[in-house]
Every structure is written in structure tokens, then in C-alpha cells.
Design a protein around this motif. Sequence first.
Motif, PDB file in Angstrom:
ATOM      1  N   VAL A  57       0.836  -1.196   0.000  1.00  0.00           N
ATOM      2  CA  VAL A  57       0.000   0.000   0.000  1.00  0.00           C
ATOM      3  C   VAL A  57       0.873   1.249   0.000  1.00  0.00           C
ATOM      4  N   LYS A  58       0.516   2.167  -0.870  1.00  0.00           N
ATOM      5  CA  LYS A  58       1.180   3.468  -0.959  1.00  0.00           C
ATOM      6  C   LYS A  58       0.127   4.531  -0.673  1.00  0.00           C
ATOM      7  N   GLY A  59       0.219   5.156   0.477  1.00  0.00           N
ATOM      8  CA  GLY A  59      -0.731   6.196   0.854  1.00  0.00           C
ATOM      9  C   GLY A  59      -0.301   7.543   0.309  1.00  0.00           C
ATOM     10  N   ARG A  60      -1.260   8.240  -0.303  1.00  0.00           N
ATOM     11  CA  ARG A  60      -0.980   9.551  -0.880  1.00  0.00           C
ATOM     12  C   ARG A  60      -2.140  10.487  -0.598  1.00  0.00           C
ATOM     13  N   LYS A  61      -1.845  11.765  -0.460  1.00  0.00           N
ATOM     14  CA  LYS A  61      -2.888  12.784  -0.333  1.00  0.00           C
ATOM     15  C   LYS A  61      -3.213  13.325  -1.724  1.00  0.00           C
ATOM     16  N   PHE A  62      -4.483  13.678  -1.920  1.00  0.00           N
ATOM     17  CA  PHE A  62      -4.872  14.346  -3.160  1.00  0.00           C
ATOM     18  C   PHE A  62      -5.767  15.520  -2.811  1.00  0.00           C
ATOM     19  N   PRO A  63      -5.435  16.716  -3.271  1.00  0.00           N
ATOM     20  CA  PRO A  63      -4.248  17.010  -4.054  1.00  0.00           C
ATOM     21  C   PRO A  63      -2.996  16.952  -3.180  1.00  0.00           C
ATOM     22  N   GLY A  69       5.195  24.341  -1.082  1.00  0.00           N
ATOM     23  CA  GLY A  69       3.909  24.157  -0.417  1.00  0.00           C
ATOM     24  C   GLY A  69       2.696  24.393  -1.288  1.00  0.00           C
ATOM     25  N   LYS A  70       2.911  24.534  -2.602  1.00  0.00           N
ATOM     26  CA  LYS A  70       1.810  24.793  -3.521  1.00  0.00           C
ATOM     27  C   LYS A  70       1.034  23.503  -3.802  1.00  0.00           C
ATOM     28  N   SER A  71      -0.282  23.599  -3.788  1.00  0.00           N
ATOM     29  CA  SER A  71      -1.157  22.459  -4.059  1.00  0.00           C
ATOM     30  C   SER A  71      -1.013  22.018  -5.523  1.00  0.00           C
ATOM     31  N   ARG A  72      -0.933  20.677  -5.714  1.00  0.00           N
ATOM     32  CA  ARG A  72      -0.796  20.121  -7.073  1.00  0.00           C
ATOM     33  C   ARG A  72      -1.825  19.019  -7.271  1.00  0.00           C
ATOM     34  N   ASN A  73      -2.647  19.157  -8.304  1.00  0.00           N
ATOM     35  CA  ASN A  73      -3.665  18.152  -8.615  1.00  0.00           C
ATOM     36  C   ASN A  73      -3.080  17.047  -9.480  1.00  0.00           C
ATOM     37  N   ILE A  74      -2.131  16.322  -8.916  1.00  0.00           N
ATOM     38  CA  ILE A  74      -1.477  15.214  -9.608  1.00  0.00           C
ATOM     39  C   ILE A  74      -1.662  13.973  -8.760  1.00  0.00           C
ATOM     40  N   TRP A  75      -2.031  12.870  -9.418  1.00  0.00           N
ATOM     41  CA  TRP A  75      -2.183  11.591  -8.729  1.00  0.00           C
ATOM     42  C   TRP A  75      -0.789  10.983  -8.591  1.00  0.00           C
ATOM     43  N   GLN A  76      -0.151  11.266  -7.464  1.00  0.00           N
ATOM     44  CA  GLN A  76       1.203  10.773  -7.234  1.00  0.00           C
ATOM     45  C   GLN A  76       1.226   9.246  -7.250  1.00  0.00           C
ATOM     46  N   ASN A  77       2.216   8.669  -7.932  1.00  0.00           N
ATOM     47  CA  ASN A  77       2.302   7.202  -8.025  1.00  0.00           C
ATOM     48  C   ASN A  77       3.726   6.705  -7.794  1.00  0.00           C
ATOM     49  N   TRP A  78       4.500   7.462  -7.066  1.00  0.00           N
ATOM     50  CA  TRP A  78       5.893   7.062  -6.839  1.00  0.00           C
ATOM     51  C   TRP A  78       5.978   6.033  -5.711  1.00  0.00           C
ATOM     52  N   ASP A 107      -5.995   9.785   0.009  1.00  0.00           N
ATOM     53  CA  ASP A 107      -6.789  10.484   1.011  1.00  0.00           C
ATOM     54  C   ASP A 107      -7.222  11.792   0.347  1.00  0.00           C
ATOM     55  N   LEU A 108      -8.512  11.893   0.034  1.00  0.00           N
ATOM     56  CA  LEU A 108      -9.009  13.040  -0.722  1.00  0.00           C
ATOM     57  C   LEU A 108      -9.320  14.219   0.199  1.00  0.00           C
TER      58      LEU A 108
END
Length: 187
Positions: A57-63, A69-78, A107-108
Motif C-alpha cells: 500500500v502506498k498512501g498519498r494525499k490528493f491534491p 507548499g503549492k497544491s498540485r492536482n497530480i495523482w502521485q504514483n511514486w 486520502d481526498l
Amino acid sequence: MKSDNHYEVAFDAYLRQRGAAVVPVVEARRSYIDVSEVKSPDFIVVGPCDAKLVVDVKGRKFPGVGKGGKSRNIWQNWCEREDVESLIRWQGKFGDGFRGVLAFVYDLAHHIELPNRTPDVFVFRGRVYLLRGVFVTDYRARMRTRSPRWGTVHLATDDFRTLVKPISHFLAPPPDVIELTAEAALG
């Protein structure tokens, strides 16, 4: 599985709700395949339709948050290269029918609205998660180095869009089983 990792706890709850047999792997110590040390997966899963998975499991926040510190609407997959190589090894060790899956649990943020009927949106303990995955063999075939220093890899956005699927896709029976079942029903 780390009980203090809300992404892994939510993923576990989702799997149980779907009727999967779930073995959370305690990661307090490294595991071994034969004589070599290897990173442990987070879960061993047998789906309700006999899908056999070994999952990291890879937990990521979206955005996400970018530089400054700028918000980025990218689905991180690293992930770490070691995550990929370890899952490949576990998949082989567990044997016939087991597939390695990198599960991306997003986590939306509360302001994010997804289209109605988006598959695998899971509300758990006051958070909204979007659960997605990629077969590790497909990921490895297209992964690119993200940071040599940190040993991380990722997929280009177009590759990720091509390969990523809702987690429920991995719990379903393989297409050949569906076809055989349909043929048997038709007689």
C-alpha cells in the motif's frame, strides 16, 4: 500492516467489507526469501472470487503538495524501487496465481468532488479514500527513476492512466474464468 498508518487501516477495512480473506503482514522486522532479506508486503489477499494478491500500500494525499507548499492536482504514483523488486519476488515465491499489486490509496481533500458512481471511493473514519492499483509487473515495465538519491521510481502520467485500475478490478476473477463460467452457463 502498520496499525498507525491510516491508509493501510482503511485498505484493510475496505478488503474485509468486500469479503476478501486478508492477512495483514506485521512489518516490525524484515522478511526473508530463501537466504536474502526482502521488504515485506503489507497484505496477502484472497479475493471473494479467488483472486490471489500480494499487496504493498502506498498512501498519498490528493491534491498533493509541490515545491514551496503549492497544491498540485497530480495523482502521485511514486514508490521505492525496492518496493517493486520485493513485490516481484513475493509474487514468484507465493507461486501460481499470485499477483503483486501496488495499491495507491488516496486520502481526498474535503473539497474534492468525484463523478457519481466513481468506483472504489471508500469513506472510513471521517476520511474519503480513492483506492487504485497497478500490477507490479506492469509498473516495473514502464517505471522511470524519480530520484536516484532516494531510490524512488514513478510512472509517467500517461502510463499511469493506462495501467491504473480500481482496486475492485484486482479482486474480480480473471477474464478467462469469467468466459469459462459464461460458456458453462450457456451449456
